[in-house]
Enzyme design. Sequence first.
Site, mmCIF file in Angstrom:
data_model
loop_
_atom_site.group_PDB
_atom_site.id
_atom_site.type_symbol
_atom_site.label_atom_id
_atom_site.label_comp_id
_atom_site.label_asym_id
_atom_site.label_seq_id
_atom_site.Cartn_x
_atom_site.Cartn_y
_atom_site.Cartn_z
ATOM 1 N N LEU A 1 40.175 38.854 43.613
ATOM 2 C CA LEU A 1 39.779 39.862 44.612
ATOM 3 C C LEU A 1 40.996 40.517 45.258
ATOM 4 O O LEU A 1 40.867 41.497 45.994
ATOM 5 C CB LEU A 1 38.858 39.244 45.669
ATOM 6 C CG LEU A 1 37.522 38.704 45.136
ATOM 7 C CD1 LEU A 1 36.696 38.089 46.274
ATOM 8 C CD2 LEU A 1 36.716 39.790 44.435
ATOM 9 N N ARG A 2 42.180 39.956 44.976
ATOM 10 C CA ARG A 2 43.481 40.591 45.298
ATOM 11 C C ARG A 2 43.835 40.679 46.774
ATOM 12 O O ARG A 2 44.882 41.224 47.103
ATOM 13 C CB ARG A 2 43.545 42.003 44.710
ATOM 14 C CG ARG A 2 43.276 42.106 43.229
ATOM 15 C CD ARG A 2 44.325 41.405 42.408
ATOM 16 N NE ARG A 2 44.221 41.762 40.991
ATOM 17 C CZ ARG A 2 44.643 40.979 40.015
ATOM 18 N NH1 ARG A 2 45.199 39.804 40.280
ATOM 19 N NH2 ARG A 2 44.542 41.360 38.763
ATOM 20 N N ASN B 1 46.083 33.834 43.351
ATOM 21 C CA ASN B 1 47.354 34.546 43.097
ATOM 22 C C ASN B 1 47.408 35.851 43.892
ATOM 23 O O ASN B 1 47.565 36.939 43.351
ATOM 24 C CB ASN B 1 47.599 34.766 41.591
ATOM 25 C CG ASN B 1 46.501 35.535 40.901
ATOM 26 O OD1 ASN B 1 45.392 35.640 41.413
ATOM 27 N ND2 ASN B 1 46.793 36.081 39.726
ATOM 28 N N ASP C 1 36.873 36.315 34.937
ATOM 29 C CA ASP C 1 38.305 36.612 35.087
ATOM 30 C C ASP C 1 38.505 38.097 35.415
ATOM 31 O O ASP C 1 39.436 38.736 34.918
ATOM 32 C CB ASP C 1 39.114 36.219 33.840
ATOM 33 C CG ASP C 1 40.616 36.194 34.126
ATOM 34 O OD1 ASP C 1 41.020 36.354 35.296
ATOM 35 O OD2 ASP C 1 41.391 36.013 33.171
ATOM 36 N N HIS D 1 43.384 46.065 38.238
ATOM 37 C CA HIS D 1 44.737 46.582 38.488
ATOM 38 C C HIS D 1 44.644 48.066 38.807
ATOM 39 O O HIS D 1 43.706 48.744 38.364
ATOM 40 C CB HIS D 1 45.628 46.391 37.251
ATOM 41 C CG HIS D 1 46.015 44.965 37.014
ATOM 42 N ND1 HIS D 1 46.877 44.277 37.832
ATOM 43 C CD2 HIS D 1 45.650 44.089 36.043
ATOM 44 C CE1 HIS D 1 47.032 43.032 37.390
ATOM 45 N NE2 HIS D 1 46.292 42.889 36.310
HETATM 46 O O1 DOR Z 1 45.223 38.787 32.356
HETATM 47 C C1 DOR Z 1 45.245 38.106 33.353
HETATM 48 N N1 DOR Z 1 45.334 38.664 34.576
HETATM 49 N N2 DOR Z 1 45.213 36.767 33.238
HETATM 50 C C2 DOR Z 1 45.419 35.964 34.284
HETATM 51 O O2 DOR Z 1 45.361 34.749 34.118
HETATM 52 C C3 DOR Z 1 45.738 36.528 35.625
HETATM 53 C C4 DOR Z 1 45.165 37.884 35.743
HETATM 54 C C5 DOR Z 1 45.651 38.655 36.946
HETATM 55 O O3 DOR Z 1 45.768 38.075 38.023
HETATM 56 O O4 DOR Z 1 45.846 39.864 36.797
#
Ligand code: DOR
Length: 441
Positions: free
Chosen positions: A65-66, A96, A308, A312
């Site tokens: 969710l960033r 992350n 997942d 972006h």
């Molecule tokens: O492709 C991916 N993007 N794999 C991951 O494990 C992390 C993720 C991301 O946080 O963009």
Amino acid sequence: MMHSWLIQKGRIIDPDQGIDEIGSLLIREGKIVWRGEIPPQADYHVLHAEGLIVCPGFIDFHCHLRQPGFEEKETIATGTQAAARGGFTTVCCMPNTSPPLDNSRIIDYVKSLATRESVVRVLPIGCVTIGRKGEVLVPMADLATAGVVAYSDDGSPIRSSRLMHQALNHSRTLGLPVIDHCEDAALSEGGQVNEGVVSLELGLRGIPTAAEETMVHRNLTLAKQLAGCHLHIAHVSTGGSVELIRRAKKQGITVTAEVTPHHLTMTEAAALGHNTSAKVSPPLRTERDNRALVQGLRENVIDIIATDHAPHAAADKDYSMTLAASGISVFETALGSLMGLVHDGQLPLDTLIARLTAAPARLINDQIRGTLKIGAPADITIFDPDKEWVVDTAKFISKGRNTPLAGATLKGKTMATICDGELVYQDDSIKLTEFQKGRAA
Ligand code: DOR
């Protein structure tokens, strides 16, 4: 004031109770209060579900969710609205972020943001190591008290076998899974796509299947020594990993695993033409891997489907393959692409629904969700299994428009999502709802 809803004459599929029948559901005060054919006398809003499937709300054990830190890619508000559009009523968000979710204060912060801004339930996943640096374990018990549902350094593997061993050891008493992004960095370093014909064709360094499988093997070896621990393998991408997990489960090792919609349905070929929207970690593999993953899902070697969802910003992908960010925006296409497997006869519909509902509910130890039992919270997804639609990323609710499915036609679409009795998403293509006083037609 909360509405009462009558979801009328849908095909109710609830793998948790073994139900597949035409009927109606009544929701009051956020709970499922009645299921049957002829609804009781009451005032309610009617949701017309004729020809549609009515099932428990989807639970996603793995998404990004960033927030905090990468709000240009996604926020809790946009991410959960996109999730609702995809039929998800619970999402577990990966740590992350910036700062990463490695202490109880930041977990509290994400939870309070979610209380204010999310339209579906958000459950945070905490880091395994401080700062995701792979050096020092987080205070795992503190994070559990703060409410994490699992631990992961997702995006990065836990390189140190000693730390992984310690984390798994703690999982025995905490009762929460340790999730590993299985990747031997020494083998994957510099790799952009699957190692094979496509990496050769593009002149890029490839990521071999062994980069994943050696780490899956290591983790299973550690878990074998720690009876009662809970190892969870994130985004399995290779047939070899499926075989390793199959054997481990036969030996009684307590491991669970997930697979994403893209690793089930797409191949390395999506990256041809240096298509950065298909750059993802682990990489898309081959048709043979797709088949092995679907087989693993059918056999319950792979327990759940997790998105997942990795949004972006356009700028993060607008580079050469080597510099572009990894990840695919998945929430809004997940159901459509997965229904392709059902339409092709590869996956039974009830298995698909089980892997998105009852199975992830078990994984997060939620006894009351992932089911349509009377008395359960009304988390419900209503979808049209046959609706064909073209993926138009300009219309995504997610800020992440990074998907190789842009322009593709999918068959299967969420029509409405109810979370805790609230209608949190309604497709605008048909009129589903009307208020009705008294008995429904
Ligand atoms: O492709 C991916 N993007 N794999 C991951 O494990 C992390 C993720 C991301 O946080 O963009």
